[in-house]
Design an enzyme around this catalytic site. Sequence first.
Site, PDB file in Angstrom:
ATOM      1  N   LYS A  90       1.214  -0.901  -0.286  1.00 12.76           N
ATOM      2  CA  LYS A  90      -0.263   0.159   0.228  1.00 12.76           C
ATOM      3  C   LYS A  90       0.868   0.764  -0.085  1.00 12.76           C
ATOM      4  O   LYS A  90       1.729   1.242   0.899  1.00 12.76           O
ATOM      5  CB  LYS A  90      -0.437   0.097   1.090  1.00 12.76           C
ATOM      6  CG  LYS A  90      -1.844   1.317   1.647  1.00 12.76           C
ATOM      7  CD  LYS A  90      -3.059   0.732   0.764  1.00 12.76           C
ATOM      8  CE  LYS A  90      -3.895   2.155   0.145  1.00 12.76           C
ATOM      9  NZ  LYS A  90      -3.504   3.428  -1.408  1.00 12.76           N
ATOM     10  N   GLN A 111       7.739   4.065   4.110  1.00 12.53           N
ATOM     11  CA  GLN A 111       5.573   3.427   3.671  1.00 12.53           C
ATOM     12  C   GLN A 111       6.047   2.128   4.254  1.00 12.53           C
ATOM     13  O   GLN A 111       4.317   2.241   5.323  1.00 12.53           O
ATOM     14  CB  GLN A 111       5.477   3.227   2.715  1.00 12.53           C
ATOM     15  CG  GLN A 111       4.255   3.819   2.314  1.00 12.53           C
ATOM     16  CD  GLN A 111       3.526   4.596   1.911  1.00 12.53           C
ATOM     17  OE1 GLN A 111       4.176   6.043   1.572  1.00 12.53           O
ATOM     18  NE2 GLN A 111       1.758   5.345   2.818  1.00 12.53           N
ATOM     19  N   LYS A 114       5.760   3.627   7.796  1.00 12.35           N
ATOM     20  CA  LYS A 114       4.305   4.261   8.398  1.00 12.35           C
ATOM     21  C   LYS A 114       3.440   3.301   8.425  1.00 12.35           C
ATOM     22  O   LYS A 114       2.190   3.611   9.358  1.00 12.35           O
ATOM     23  CB  LYS A 114       4.027   5.400   7.433  1.00 12.35           C
ATOM     24  CG  LYS A 114       2.903   6.451   7.251  1.00 12.35           C
ATOM     25  CD  LYS A 114       3.199   7.407   6.048  1.00 12.35           C
ATOM     26  CE  LYS A 114       4.047   7.629   5.756  1.00 12.35           C
ATOM     27  NZ  LYS A 114       3.506   8.382   4.271  1.00 12.35           N
ATOM     28  N   LYS A 126       5.261   1.982  -3.033  1.00 12.03           N
ATOM     29  CA  LYS A 126       5.398   3.439  -3.632  1.00 12.03           C
ATOM     30  C   LYS A 126       5.548   3.753  -5.246  1.00 12.03           C
ATOM     31  O   LYS A 126       6.059   2.678  -5.569  1.00 12.03           O
ATOM     32  CB  LYS A 126       6.522   4.716  -2.714  1.00 12.03           C
ATOM     33  CG  LYS A 126       6.054   6.013  -2.954  1.00 12.03           C
ATOM     34  CD  LYS A 126       5.035   5.832  -2.130  1.00 12.03           C
ATOM     35  CE  LYS A 126       4.638   7.144  -1.932  1.00 12.03           C
ATOM     36  NZ  LYS A 126       4.171   7.901  -0.670  1.00 12.03           N
ATOM     37  N   GLY A 165      -2.912   8.256  -4.060  1.00 16.14           N
ATOM     38  CA  GLY A 165      -2.148   9.087  -4.685  1.00 16.14           C
ATOM     39  C   GLY A 165      -1.226   9.626  -3.809  1.00 16.14           C
ATOM     40  O   GLY A 165      -0.820   8.833  -2.825  1.00 16.14           O
ATOM     41  N   ASP A 166      -0.287  11.032  -4.611  1.00 15.10           N
ATOM     42  CA  ASP A 166       0.674  11.234  -3.702  1.00 15.10           C
ATOM     43  C   ASP A 166       1.156  12.434  -4.359  1.00 15.10           C
ATOM     44  O   ASP A 166       0.115  13.661  -4.990  1.00 15.10           O
ATOM     45  CB  ASP A 166       2.470  10.404  -3.708  1.00 15.10           C
ATOM     46  CG  ASP A 166       3.052  10.915  -2.939  1.00 15.10           C
ATOM     47  OD1 ASP A 166       2.858  10.854  -1.744  1.00 15.10           O
ATOM     48  OD2 ASP A 166       4.293  11.523  -3.107  1.00 15.10           O
ATOM     49  N   THR A 210      -4.809  13.767   5.258  1.00 16.86           N
ATOM     50  CA  THR A 210      -3.583  13.447   5.722  1.00 16.86           C
ATOM     51  C   THR A 210      -3.239  14.890   6.757  1.00 16.86           C
ATOM     52  O   THR A 210      -2.679  14.943   7.590  1.00 16.86           O
ATOM     53  CB  THR A 210      -2.621  13.571   4.926  1.00 16.86           C
ATOM     54  OG1 THR A 210      -2.646  12.743   3.967  1.00 16.86           O
ATOM     55  CG2 THR A 210      -0.982  13.777   5.026  1.00 16.86           C
ATOM     56  N   ASN A 241      -2.380  19.161  -0.867  1.00 16.86           N
ATOM     57  CA  ASN A 241      -3.673  19.028  -0.385  1.00 16.86           C
ATOM     58  C   ASN A 241      -3.376  18.973   0.913  1.00 16.86           C
ATOM     59  O   ASN A 241      -3.927  18.665   2.171  1.00 16.86           O
ATOM     60  CB  ASN A 241      -3.970  17.057  -1.034  1.00 16.86           C
ATOM     61  CG  ASN A 241      -4.496  16.945  -0.188  1.00 16.86           C
ATOM     62  OD1 ASN A 241      -3.896  16.453   0.465  1.00 16.86           O
ATOM     63  ND2 ASN A 241      -6.155  16.483  -0.175  1.00 16.86           N
ATOM     64  N   SER A 381      -7.216   5.651   3.682  1.00 15.98           N
ATOM     65  CA  SER A 381      -7.019   5.316   3.158  1.00 15.98           C
ATOM     66  C   SER A 381      -7.320   3.242   2.953  1.00 15.98           C
ATOM     67  O   SER A 381      -7.778   2.600   2.249  1.00 15.98           O
ATOM     68  CB  SER A 381      -5.447   5.044   1.413  1.00 15.98           C
ATOM     69  OG  SER A 381      -5.660   5.216   1.382  1.00 15.98           O
TER      70      SER A 381
HETATM   71  N1  GLU Z   1       1.065   8.975  -0.507  1.00 13.05           N
HETATM   72  C1  GLU Z   1       0.578   9.289   0.539  1.00 13.05           C
HETATM   73  C2  GLU Z   1       1.645   8.886   1.387  1.00 13.05           C
HETATM   74  O1  GLU Z   1       2.630   8.825   1.719  1.00 13.05           O
HETATM   75  C3  GLU Z   1      -0.931   8.560   0.427  1.00 13.05           C
HETATM   76  C4  GLU Z   1      -0.809   7.090   0.859  1.00 13.05           C
HETATM   77  C5  GLU Z   1      -1.935   6.195   0.428  1.00 13.05           C
HETATM   78  O2  GLU Z   1      -2.509   6.494   0.519  1.00 13.05           O
HETATM   79  O3  GLU Z   1      -1.502   4.843   0.032  1.00 13.05           O
HETATM   80  O4  GLU Z   1       1.520   7.973   2.733  1.00 13.05           O
END
Ligand code: GLU
Length: 450
Positions: A90, A111, A114, A126, A165-166, A210, A241, A381
């Site tokens: 994810k 990630q 996180k 990612k 997204g990012d 976020t 955002n 998410s």
């Molecule tokens: N890009 C965002 C992050 O860095 C969201 C990632 C997601 O929702 O999967 O966490």
Amino acid sequence: MNAYIEKVLNEVRVKNANEPEFVQTVEEVLTSLSPVIDAHPEYEDNALLERMVIPERIIEFRVPWEDDNGKIHVNTGYRVQFNGAIGPYKGGLRFSPEVNLSVVKFLGFEQTFKDSLTTLPMGGAKGGCDFDPNGKSDREVMRFCQAFMTELYRHIGPDVDVPAGDLGVGAREVGYLYGQYRKIVGGFKNGVLTGKGRSFGGSLIRPEATGYGSVYYVEAVMKHENDTLAGKTVALAGFGNVAWGAARKLAELGAKAVTLSGPDGYIYDPDGIVTDEKISYMLEMRASGRNKVQDYADKFSVQFYPGEKPWGQKVDIIMPCATQNDIDLEQAKKIVSNGVKYYIEVANMPTTNEALKFLMEQPGMVVAPSKAVNAGGVLVSGLEMSQNSERLSWTAEEVDSKLHQIMIEIHDGSADAAKRYGLGYNLVAGANIVGFQKVADAMMAQGIAW
Ligand code: GLU
């Protein structure tokens, strides 16, 4: 530092010498794990760290697309599926000319920890592309997204990998990506991507998540420090955002964001970005595709500082919400000389390791790490995935209250872990320890499969 960590770090430095961002993030995470690695000699016997610093899989692909004038462009797309030990991969997709393998690997590594911190079962990944959506027409963005998904679709799926997204990938891009996925695969597939529009399975509060989550985290910090958010001034960087959600929640809680930044410089609004008109204007600026924060200064007649960063302003709280390495040692020294007490990372790795170390050494200063502070995005998410798989839609209040509660848990869990290992109120080490421990437990339990 623990000798095993030292050894793995040296190997990473040699092997990834051309990937500075990736090496930087591995150094940041591993150096704070010493007490945990000391307590678990079995990790070395199982080559756990050596395995953790190599992605399970890297996918790199060609993305040819046609612009409005019939000219063909070719970009390079990536998906790094870093660690799937605790759940489906994810993580977001970033479209920016600065995207390369080092950047995607650094983001995928971050990630992993996180996603682990969110308490939900999500592995880390990612992806992205060196495509610049700024200045492209809507149709060009659509054709590009379709070309990108025409390769990506075979590597993702609801049990396998769930992108989102990012930077450079918002609701519009997610819509085009999902449309192409559905056309190729021919099914809903639990929505596959998160951050979708409301009309096709997107979750309420995902756009705000976020930014809101980061402010909930700051609230938890304030509580720990017997302080309060009301009346505080905040320097934000970025105007996308994340900064939008943060400005909104700060205003709601009686604090005020006074700066925003962009590639062109920063703006200072002493009255605060607190009214609906100002906060909504941030969305307009983003949607215009101009990528200029000066537009805010022109519209609301406030000061614009071309080519500068906002870190010289005297404020109570600093929240960089833009991109990596926004704050180097020199900027960090300015922040300290202004007597700022709260340094809250929001963007992924906004601080150089040298600056981070310097800030963490300052007595009385609270430093919070991005992998915890910005976890609210991917957390919601995860809630979108749950709603999609159950074919349900939760109310905004339900999603927001889960977000709020888990952000407090992330803060408190990190603070407790650091304390347990005798590190004091060290939120940076605490987040790394908690995020790491769950992934380590899962990998140990699953044997030397990966
Ligand atoms: N890009 C965002 C992050 O860095 C969201 C990632 C997601 O929702 O999967 O966490």
